[in-house]
Design an enzyme around this catalytic site. Sequence first.
Site, PDB file in Angstrom:
ATOM      1  N   THR A 106       0.807  -1.230   0.000  1.00 29.83           N
ATOM      2  CA  THR A 106       0.000   0.000   0.000  1.00 29.83           C
ATOM      3  C   THR A 106       0.834   1.271   0.000  1.00 29.83           C
ATOM      4  O   THR A 106       0.312   2.359  -0.288  1.00 29.83           O
ATOM      5  CB  THR A 106      -0.917   0.037   1.249  1.00 29.83           C
ATOM      6  OG1 THR A 106      -0.099   0.081   2.431  1.00 29.83           O
ATOM      7  CG2 THR A 106      -1.817  -1.201   1.287  1.00 29.83           C
ATOM      8  N   CYS A 149       2.850   2.841   9.407  1.00 33.64           N
ATOM      9  CA  CYS A 149       1.974   2.927  10.582  1.00 33.64           C
ATOM     10  C   CYS A 149       2.794   2.787  11.857  1.00 33.64           C
ATOM     11  O   CYS A 149       3.916   2.278  11.843  1.00 33.64           O
ATOM     12  CB  CYS A 149       0.927   1.808  10.566  1.00 33.64           C
ATOM     13  SG  CYS A 149      -0.097   1.745   9.081  1.00 33.64           S
ATOM     14  N   CYS A 199      -1.470   0.704  15.511  1.00 33.59           N
ATOM     15  CA  CYS A 199      -2.484   1.035  14.502  1.00 33.59           C
ATOM     16  C   CYS A 199      -3.604  -0.008  14.508  1.00 33.59           C
ATOM     17  O   CYS A 199      -3.348  -1.218  14.477  1.00 33.59           O
ATOM     18  CB  CYS A 199      -1.849   1.097  13.117  1.00 33.59           C
ATOM     19  SG  CYS A 199      -3.034   1.549  11.807  1.00 33.59           S
ATOM     20  N   ARG A 247       4.139   6.868   2.757  1.00 30.55           N
ATOM     21  CA  ARG A 247       3.369   7.988   3.295  1.00 30.55           C
ATOM     22  C   ARG A 247       2.687   7.570   4.590  1.00 30.55           C
ATOM     23  O   ARG A 247       2.417   6.388   4.808  1.00 30.55           O
ATOM     24  CB  ARG A 247       2.338   8.491   2.280  1.00 30.55           C
ATOM     25  CG  ARG A 247       1.276   7.483   1.913  1.00 30.55           C
ATOM     26  CD  ARG A 247       0.379   8.025   0.784  1.00 30.55           C
ATOM     27  NE  ARG A 247      -0.754   7.143   0.509  1.00 30.55           N
ATOM     28  CZ  ARG A 247      -0.696   6.045  -0.225  1.00 30.55           C
ATOM     29  NH1 ARG A 247       0.467   5.686  -0.768  1.00 30.55           N
ATOM     30  NH2 ARG A 247      -1.763   5.307  -0.416  1.00 30.55           N
ATOM     31  N   CYS A 301       0.090   6.850   7.569  1.00 27.41           N
ATOM     32  CA  CYS A 301      -1.266   6.334   7.712  1.00 27.41           C
ATOM     33  C   CYS A 301      -2.157   7.440   8.283  1.00 27.41           C
ATOM     34  O   CYS A 301      -1.811   8.059   9.295  1.00 27.41           O
ATOM     35  CB  CYS A 301      -1.265   5.116   8.629  1.00 27.41           C
ATOM     36  SG  CYS A 301      -2.901   4.496   9.070  1.00 27.41           S
ATOM     37  N   CYS A 340      -3.823   6.040  12.033  1.00 22.90           N
ATOM     38  CA  CYS A 340      -3.088   6.016  13.308  1.00 22.90           C
ATOM     39  C   CYS A 340      -2.144   7.199  13.496  1.00 22.90           C
ATOM     40  O   CYS A 340      -1.617   7.394  14.582  1.00 22.90           O
ATOM     41  CB  CYS A 340      -2.309   4.698  13.435  1.00 22.90           C
ATOM     42  SG  CYS A 340      -0.874   4.546  12.339  1.00 22.90           S
TER      43      CYS A 340
END
Length: 341
Positions: free
Chosen positions: A29, A33, A37, A62, A64, A67
């Site tokens: 993805t 995190c 999370c 990038r 999350c 969280c």
Amino acid sequence: MPDPEACWDAFARRDRAMDGRFVGAVLTTGIYCKPSCPARRPRRENMLFLPDPAAARAAGFRACLRCRPDEAGRDRLAVEAARALIAGAETPPTLDEVATHAGYAPHHFHRLFKRETGMTPAAYARALRAERLKAALGEEGSSVTQAIYEAGYNAPSRAYADAERHLGMTPSAWKDGGRDVEIRYALVPTSLGTALVAATEKGLCRISFDEDEADLRRRFPHAQIWPADARLAAMAKQVAALVDDPAAGADLPVDVNGTAFQQAIWAALRAIPPGETRSYAEIAAAIGKPGAVRAAGTACGDNGLAVLVPCHRVLRSDGGMGGYAYGLERKRALLAREKKG
């Protein structure tokens, strides 16, 4: 930063104590995190662990949005700043002063500080003063009164109250090798050898193997040391039974001295369910100090209540036995008995 398998274990458990210590990046993805999370966990082979958000961003990931891992790093820095403020203050600062220094609202920072350290800012300040008092009492030529004020206390009454809680004795008794403290002891035959069981009027202060009265007198050279009475004999019988069946547990009063860190480690040891083990890294993380693995191992070694405080349940991260003050054969035997139970 913990090793990758320890990181994965923290993610699997959604371990809030590890937030801010590292981040997990999901290859499928492109998101990173924090360990706690709440999102669904990806497959292990799709996880990459990095030391901080900056490293994750540099690798092209990038944050999350659920969280907010970047905030965990800021929280950790704020707590470190607060701890430095408390440690450097001559008198304990108020919650408002600590929170303002950290840049947070008082009620929010109170919860944040406790989550990160395992204690409130006020309790942390008291523990620091108690540790300073212990160090000052150990200095050659230092009087009790001088040690109390050097530790940052404004009045002896507060020092004595904290010392009772953190040292297990009054400052004078600690300073003078247990003077005026009465200790009863018994040498008890057990299936793993003779055990020394000793207690003050408050509770057990020593459970050990391969020690005798002479060793106890060296620990408390000025204490009044006597053979067991009926109360201690009953406790010693329970300790012997605990050696045979360490999984059974025992509700016995204790009176041990130790720093706030040591006491936190010993509490974490007693929280390990019988038949289970933990690594030194897991014990350090359990009290909110995942970077203090070596210190956690030292605190386990300083445990003065063998079997009752089950330091035998702690192994190395690779599954190795690690150390044990009374020999690895005893450690193996205790672990085997718990698994059978």
